[in-house]
Write a protein that holds these residues in place. Structure first.
Motif, short mmCIF file in Angstrom:
data_model
loop_
_atom_site.label_atom_id
_atom_site.label_comp_id
_atom_site.label_asym_id
_atom_site.label_seq_id
_atom_site.Cartn_x
_atom_site.Cartn_y
_atom_site.Cartn_z
N THR A 14 4.42 -1.40 3.03
CA THR A 14 4.05 0.00 2.63
C THR A 14 5.32 0.76 2.09
O THR A 14 6.34 0.42 2.38
N TYR A 15 4.91 1.82 1.38
CA TYR A 15 5.83 2.36 0.47
C TYR A 15 5.59 3.94 0.49
O TYR A 15 4.33 4.30 0.29
N HIS A 37 8.29 -1.47 6.03
CA HIS A 37 8.13 -0.23 5.31
C HIS A 37 9.50 -0.04 4.37
O HIS A 37 10.64 -0.31 4.62
N GLN A 38 9.12 0.59 2.95
CA GLN A 38 10.36 1.11 2.26
C GLN A 38 10.05 2.51 1.84
O GLN A 38 8.99 2.98 1.58
N GLU A 39 11.21 3.06 1.52
CA GLU A 39 11.19 4.55 1.33
C GLU A 39 12.04 5.00 0.20
O GLU A 39 12.90 4.43 -0.04
N THR A 52 0.95 -1.18 0.07
CA THR A 52 0.17 -0.02 -0.10
C THR A 52 0.98 1.31 0.05
O THR A 52 1.74 1.46 0.56
N PHE A 53 0.45 2.19 -0.59
CA PHE A 53 0.82 3.63 -0.55
C PHE A 53 0.71 4.17 0.98
O PHE A 53 -0.15 4.07 1.34
N LEU A 54 1.86 4.90 1.45
CA LEU A 54 1.77 5.60 2.66
C LEU A 54 2.30 6.72 2.66
O LEU A 54 3.60 6.88 2.53
N ARG A 96 6.78 1.41 -8.62
CA ARG A 96 8.05 0.90 -9.19
C ARG A 96 8.83 0.20 -7.86
O ARG A 96 9.48 -0.99 -8.02
N MET A 97 8.57 0.85 -6.85
CA MET A 97 9.43 0.41 -5.68
C MET A 97 8.78 -0.95 -5.17
O MET A 97 9.51 -1.94 -4.82
N ALA A 98 7.39 -0.95 -5.13
CA ALA A 98 6.91 -2.14 -4.77
C ALA A 98 6.97 -3.40 -5.78
O ALA A 98 7.24 -4.43 -5.44
#
Length: 616
Positions: free
Chosen positions: A271-272, A298-300, A246-248, A336-338
Motif C-alpha cells: 500500500t502507498y 506500507h509506504q508513505e 494499491t493506493f491507500l 512513482r513510489m510503487a
C-alpha cells in the motif's frame, strides 16, 4: 496506459502507411515505454502500444482487430474460445457472424478497433465505464482515430485547431467533458459507446447503459454475502498475475481494496499513501489505521511544494487536453513510489462513491429535494414570500440560512449542482475577454449537464445522480486523472470497484441502501462493518486534495511558476487580464484555498499550451 491509433479511408502506400502509423503511435508510449506493434493495409493502418497482457492483435483477409486492456466475454463459449485462440480473433469471428450484436458480450476494461478494408468499414468502442478513451476525427472520407488526441494530430490530414467552446468548457468544468475534445471537429466516445464507419460516414451508438432495478428487495445478509463475493472476485481479477499494489488514502474505498487484496492473495498488500505538511489536508493518520488493521506493507511519501513545481510540466504534458484536477500530482507521486518498489500495476479505488452513493453532494441534494415535496401553492404563496421578502432578513443568521436553502432548492436539477461553480461565482464576463466570449456559447455547459442528467431512466434522485456522475465524475475526471498519473510513472492501473460484476450488483440495490436519508453509502459501509476499522467507516470523505493555494502564499518557486504562467496566458486573449491581476493580487489573499483552485486551472491551461509548442 494502453492505447491504439490509426486510420481508414486514406492511402499513401503500404510502406508509407507503416511509417506514418509508427509515427502516430509515438505519443502513446513516450512516457511508459510500452511495446508498440504496427499493422498496415493499402487504405488503413493501425498501431497498438501496450504492455503484455493488455495488447491483443489479429489480422486476416483484410480485417484488422486491435484490443487494449483486459476484456472478457460474458458468454462461456466465447470465453473458452478467447482462452484458446486469443481475444482479438474471437472478437473478429464474432463480429463477422453477429455484427454489432457482438459488442454486448464484451465486458471488462478495454477499447477496441476493427478495420475492414474490403467493405470499407471500421468500428471503435470503449468500455462501459469509459476507462480506455477513444477519440476520432473525420477528414473527408478518412476516419483518423486514437486513444489520445496527440496521436491523431500526427496524421497529415488533421489540422490542430483549438475549439474556443472547449476552452470555455475547461474553465467551467476544470476538464474538457466528452463527447467534445479540445480540438475542432474532433470528438471522443462516451462510456458504453461504439462508432460505426461505413464508406466515409460515421455514427455513434450505445451498446450498454446503466439500467437501475429500483424495485428489487432482498434480505440484507444475502446482499452482503453477494457483495463480498463480487468484491473478492473483482480485486482478484484486477490484480491478475502482476506485481500489484494499491493506493491507500485511508478512505472507505482504498482501505477496502487494501484489505481484500491481502485476503485474496494470501499475503500482505503493498500500500502507498501520500501526505501533505499542511493543516487540514493531511489524511495520513487514517491511512496508517488501515495499514495497521490489515497488516499491509506500507509506504508513505510527503509531497512538498518543490515536488509540485517539478511535476507540473510533466503532468501538463501527459494529458492530451487541458486538465485541471490537481489531485493528479499526488497520484503521480504515489504511483512513482510503487514503481520504485518494483511493482507494475496499481489498484485504484475510484468508482465506489459513484456506484454506492458516497459523495457528500448526494446528501445535500437529497435535503434540497425535500423542498420540492411541499405543495407548490404553499411554497409560492407562503414560504417564499416570508423567507425571501422580509426586509433585512439577510442580516439574521437563521433567516440567511433559510433564504440560501430556498434559493438553491428552487433551482431544478442538475443546475442545482452547479450553484458553487467557480466560473459562475466570478461571472463569465469578468473572467473571459469580450472577443473570446463572442466565439462561444456560455449556456452550453448547462445544456450538456441537463442532457446527460435526463438521459437516465432512473426514478430516484440518487440513481439519477449516480448515472450522471458515471460520465462527469468518473469518465471525464477521476479515471483520466489516475490513469494518466500512472502512465507518467510507467505504471499500469486497474479499477476493481467499477468491474462489471460490481456495477451490475450496484444497479440492483434499492435506492435507500445507497443513500439512507443523509447517510452516504449506507449498504457499502454496513456490509463492511467489522471488516473495515470503525474509524474508517465513520470518517468524513477527503482524498488526496492538494494544498496548492496554501503553499502558493509562501513558496517562492511555486509563486514564480504560477504567476509566470498566468501572465503568459494573458497574451492568448482568452482570459481577461484584469481578472488575472485581481485573482493574484486580491483574491488569493482573501481565501487561498478557494481562489487557488482557479489559479491552478489557469496555470495548467498555460502549461498545457507550452507542452504543445510547435504542435498546435
Amino acid at each position: 496506459m494502453s492505447g491504439f491509433c490509426g486510420w481508414i479511408g486514406h492511402s499513401i502506400s503500404a510502406s508509407e502507411n507503416l511509417r506514418l502509423v509508427r509515427q502516430m503511435a509515438g505519443p502513446l508510449s513516450r512516457f511508459d515505454g510500452s511495446h508498440m506493434e504496427p499493422l498496415a493495409g493499402m487504405e488503413s493502418a493501425l498501431a497498438i502500444a501496450a504492455g503484455d497482457g493488455s495488447r491483443h492483435l489479429y489480422q486476416k483477409d483484410g480485417l484488422i482487430v486491435a484490443i487494449c486492456g483486459r476484456p472478457n466475454f460474458l458468454e462461456s463459449q466465447l470465453a473458452q474460445l478467447a482462452l484458446s485462440q486469443g481475444v482479438a480473433k474471437t472478437l473478429a469471428d464474432d463480429w463477422r457472424t453477429r455484427g454489432e450484436k457482438a459488442f454486448s458480450s464484451l465486458a471488462g476494461a478495454f477499447s477496441f478497433c476493427i478495420l475492414n478494408e474490403d467493405t470499407d468499414e471500421a468500428v471503435l468502442a470503449t468500455d462501459r465505464m469509459g476507462t480506455y478513451p477513444v477519440a476520432f476525427q473525420l477528414s473527408g472520407r478518412a476516419l483518423v482515430f486514437g486513444s489520445a488526441a496527440d496521436a491523431i494530430l500526427m496524421h497529415p490530414l488533421i489540422r490542430p485547431e483549438i475549439a474556443p467552446q472547449s476552452l470555455y468548457n475547461y474553465i467551467y468544468f476544470h476538464m474538457v467533458p466528452g463527447p467534445g475534445t479540445i480540438y475542432r471537429e474532433q470528438a471522443r466516445l462516451l462510456p458504453g459507446e461504439y462508432l460505426i464507419y461505413r464508406k466515409g460516414r460515421v455514427e455513434t451508438r450505445r451498446y450498454w447503459e446503466m439500467r437501475f432495478l429500483e424495485g428489487e428487495r432482498r434480505p440484507f445478509q444475502e446482499l452482503k454475502e453477494g457483495f463480498l463475493g463480487v468484491l473478492r472476485s473483482s480485486v482478484r481479477e484486477a490484480a491478475g498475475d502482476q506485481k500489484v499494489g494499491t493506493f491507500l488514502s485511508g478512505g472507505t474505498d482504498s482501505s477496502t481494496i487494501a484489505g481484500i487484496l491481502g485476503e485474496v492473495t494470501g499475503q500482505p498488500a503493498r500500500t502507498y499513501s501520500i501526505g501533505f505538511d499542511a493543516s487540514g489536508y493531511d489524511e495520513m493518520a487514517y491511512a496508517r489505521i488501515a495499514a495497521k488493521h490489515f497488516g499491509t506493507r506500507h509506504q508513505e511519501y510527503y509531497v512538498t511544494p518543490d515536488d509540485i513545481v517539478a511535476a507540473i510540466p510533466q503532468v501538463a504534458a501527459i494529458f492530451d487536453q487541458p486538465f485541471g484536477n490537481s489531485s493528479a500530482i499526488p497520484a503521480f507521486y504515489c504511483a512513482r513510489m510503487a514503481k520504485a518498489d518494483g511493482l507494475n500495476r496499481m489498484l485504484g479505488g475510484d468508482g465506489g462513491d459513484e456506484l454506492f452513493g458516497g459523495n457528500t453532494r448526494y446528501a445535500k441534494q437529497h435535503l434540497f429535494s425535500l423542498y420540492e415535496q411541499i405543495p407548490a401553492l404553499l411554497r409560492k404563496a407562503v414560504i417564499e414570500p416570508v423567507v425571501l421578502g422580509i426586509p433585512g432578513g439577510a442580516a439574521l443568521p437563521l433567516m440567511r440560512k433559510a433564504r440560501s436553502y430556498v434559493e438553491q432548492a428552487s433551482i431544478e436539477m442538475p443546475a442545482r449542482t452547479e450553484t458553487y461553480n467557480l466560473l459562475e461565482h466570478y461571472g463569465a464576463r469578468a473572467v473571459f475577454t469580450q472577443e473570446f466570449l463572442e466565439t462561444v456559447d456560455p449556456g452550453y455547459p448547462a445544456e450538456l449537464l441537463s442532457d446527460i442528467y435526463h438521459q437516465s431512466s432512473a426514478k430516484s434522485l440518487i440513481n439519477r445522480m449516480l448515472a450522471f456522475d458515471r460520465k462527469f465524475t468518473l469518465a471525464d475526471n477521476d479515471l483520466p486523472k489516475v490513469s494518466k498519473a500512472c502512465e507518467l510513472a510507467g505504471m499500469d492501473v486497474a479499477y476493481p470497484l467499477i468491474s462489471d460484476e460490481i456495477v451490475d450488483f450496484s444497479l440492483q440495490l434499492e435506492p435507500q441502501l445507497k443513500l439512507k436519508g443523509t447517510k452516504l453509502r449506507y449498504f457499502f459501509k454496513e456490509a463492511l462493518r467489522g471488516f473495515l476499522p470503525d474509524e474508517i467507516i465513520g470518517k468524513q470523505k477527503h482524498g488526496f486534495g492538494l494544498p496548492f493555494g496554501v503553499w502558493l502564499q509562501h513558496h517562492k518557486p511555486l509563486q514564480a511558476l504560477a504567476f509566470d504562467s498566468l501572465n503568459d496566458l494573458k497574451s492568448r486573449h482568452i482570459i481577461n487580464t484584469r481578472f488575472i491581476d485581481k485573482l493574484l493580487e486580491q483574491h488569493l489573499g482573501e481565501h487561498a484555498g478557494y481562489h487557488g483552485t482557479m489559479v491552478w486551472v489557469l496555470m495548467m491551461l498555460e502549461q498545457w499550451y507550452r507542452q504543445r509548442q510547435g504542435l498546435i
